[in-house]
Write an enzyme that holds these catalytic residues in place. Structure first.
Site, mmCIF file in Angstrom:
data_model
loop_
_atom_site.group_PDB
_atom_site.id
_atom_site.type_symbol
_atom_site.label_atom_id
_atom_site.label_comp_id
_atom_site.label_asym_id
_atom_site.label_seq_id
_atom_site.Cartn_x
_atom_site.Cartn_y
_atom_site.Cartn_z
ATOM 1 N N HIS A 19 0.806 -1.216 0.000
ATOM 2 C CA HIS A 19 0.000 0.000 0.000
ATOM 3 C C HIS A 19 0.843 1.271 0.000
ATOM 4 O O HIS A 19 0.431 2.285 -0.567
ATOM 5 C CB HIS A 19 -0.966 -0.033 1.178
ATOM 6 C CG HIS A 19 -2.042 -1.068 1.002
ATOM 7 N ND1 HIS A 19 -2.612 -1.774 2.040
ATOM 8 C CD2 HIS A 19 -2.638 -1.548 -0.134
ATOM 9 C CE1 HIS A 19 -3.510 -2.614 1.556
ATOM 10 N NE2 HIS A 19 -3.532 -2.500 0.247
ATOM 11 N N HIS A 42 -7.677 -8.777 -7.901
ATOM 12 C CA HIS A 42 -8.024 -9.670 -6.792
ATOM 13 C C HIS A 42 -8.329 -8.786 -5.579
ATOM 14 O O HIS A 42 -7.499 -8.596 -4.697
ATOM 15 C CB HIS A 42 -6.879 -10.640 -6.494
ATOM 16 C CG HIS A 42 -6.566 -11.552 -7.643
ATOM 17 N ND1 HIS A 42 -5.844 -11.132 -8.748
ATOM 18 C CD2 HIS A 42 -6.903 -12.846 -7.870
ATOM 19 C CE1 HIS A 42 -5.732 -12.141 -9.597
ATOM 20 N NE2 HIS A 42 -6.369 -13.190 -9.089
ATOM 21 N N SER A 108 -6.822 -2.639 -0.761
ATOM 22 C CA SER A 108 -6.437 -1.876 -1.947
ATOM 23 C C SER A 108 -7.614 -1.167 -2.625
ATOM 24 O O SER A 108 -7.459 -0.020 -3.074
ATOM 25 C CB SER A 108 -5.724 -2.787 -2.948
ATOM 26 O OG SER A 108 -4.571 -3.363 -2.368
ATOM 27 N N GLU A 128 -13.438 -9.916 -7.896
ATOM 28 C CA GLU A 128 -13.309 -10.824 -6.745
ATOM 29 C C GLU A 128 -14.184 -12.052 -6.972
ATOM 30 O O GLU A 128 -15.403 -11.940 -7.134
ATOM 31 C CB GLU A 128 -13.708 -10.134 -5.452
ATOM 32 C CG GLU A 128 -13.580 -11.006 -4.221
ATOM 33 C CD GLU A 128 -12.206 -11.681 -4.112
ATOM 34 O OE1 GLU A 128 -12.157 -12.923 -4.015
ATOM 35 O OE2 GLU A 128 -11.186 -10.957 -4.144
ATOM 36 N N ASP A 182 -2.578 -8.865 -7.438
ATOM 37 C CA ASP A 182 -2.088 -9.445 -6.183
ATOM 38 C C ASP A 182 -2.934 -10.649 -5.765
ATOM 39 O O ASP A 182 -3.661 -10.603 -4.778
ATOM 40 C CB ASP A 182 -2.049 -8.399 -5.059
ATOM 41 C CG ASP A 182 -3.418 -7.787 -4.783
ATOM 42 O OD1 ASP A 182 -4.293 -7.865 -5.666
ATOM 43 O OD2 ASP A 182 -3.611 -7.261 -3.672
#
Length: 307
Positions: A19, A42, A108, A128, A182
């Site tokens: 981050h 993701h 995120s 997702e 990620d």
């Protein structure tokens, strides 16, 4: 494939590195007026409770954001001075905890939304697949009342990214995109999918900014991933940046495989802003100073590429 839940790891040292890199990158990209397409392949649940059962089970935030905040923003003393990128990160986390008690950690998606400009044509696409996290993410995003500025998509982010590149032109005619990749890497095939995704993305939109997070673990695929990403960036004649942070082994702790024992991670950025290297050069030693805990700790930063 649905056993991984980021709630167990929210706010750990890997999130801190990811981050800080993401925020520093976005700060630079937001300096231009042109709209920006943001993609998280993701996305997870978006928001996490650091005082919830999932987070407390592993206690990983104790060696991440909680320790960093307690040292640099102590409640009973004057804050210590830290590099700008670290301060920016802590400010953002504090904004989600206005009462001063660190209970909420933004994933995120919420980091990116926090930095988006409401008056511009910035757009955020969130992927997702996990059924529980997907529902939670949709609920969390709905509370933002962001309208069409944010889209939550229940599909594979590797595949869902393809039709988004190249992104639509902004009002000025320019096309800009930042993509964060990620995955959990609980499947060994994730490593090959990341490589294939980057290769395909560079073909579709070579000037996009691509951020890849990965765990540094004793697995051949993890060792090879940054090498493969470096080769792809060099072949495309694009600049790259590679940063790693290892907090080391906790004294007296046994070796533990997988994410529960994660001690190190890396960020690989293709087409990084020219300001990112200096930001991380200042931030990484401070992170290591406050998060390092034993044998094997260290940090690296290298750059290259370009034509």
């Amino acid at each position: 494939m649905f056993s991984y839940r980021h709630a167990f790891h929210a706010g750990n040292h890997a999130d801190v590195l990811k981050h800080i890199t993401l925020i520093a990158t976005l700060r630079h990209l937001m300096r231009k007026d042109a709209g920006l397409t943001l993609v998280d392949t993701h996305a997870g649940a978006g928001l996490y409770r650091l005082d919830g059962d999932h987070s407390r089970t592993g206690g990983e935030a104790d060696d991440g954001v909680l320790r960093l905040m307690s040292v640099l923003r102590p409640g009973n003393g004057a804050p210590l001075t830290a590099p700008e990128a670290v301060e920016d990160y802590l400010d953002l986390i504090a904004a989600f905890n206005p009462d001063g008690r660190l209970r909420i950690y933004p994933g995120s998606p919420f980091v990116m939304h926090h930095l988006m400009r409401a008056t511009s044509r910035d757009r955020l696409k969130l992927f997702e697949l996990h059924p529980t996290d997907g529902r939670t993410l949709s609920g969390n995003v709905a509370q933002l009342e962001a309208g069409r500025q944010i889209a939550v998509l229940r599909q594979d982010g590797f595949e869902g990214l393809k039709p988004l590149l190249p992104p639509p032109p902004s009002a000025t005619g320019s096309r800009r995109a930042l993509v964060l990749i990620d995955p959990s890497y609980e499947l060994k095939t994730d490593y090959a999918q990341v490589t294939a995704c980057i290769e395909d993305s560079l073909r579709r939109f070579a000037t996009g900014t691509y951020l890849v997070w990965y765990p540094i673990i004793p697995r051949p695929q993890a060792h090879e991933l940054p090498k493969r990403l470096r080769s792809l960036a060099n072949q495309a004649r694009k600049p790259w940046l590679h940063a790693t942070l290892s907090i080391g082994q906790a004294p007296g702790s046994p070796a533990q495989p997988g994410h529960a024992g994660l001690r190190a991670s890396g960020m690989f950025v293709i087409n990084p802003p020219h300001t990112l290297k200096a930001c991380l050069q200042a931030a990484l030693p401070v992170l290591l100073q406050h998060l390092g805990r034993g044998r094997g700790q260290g940090q690296t930063l290298e750059t290259g590429g370009g034509g």
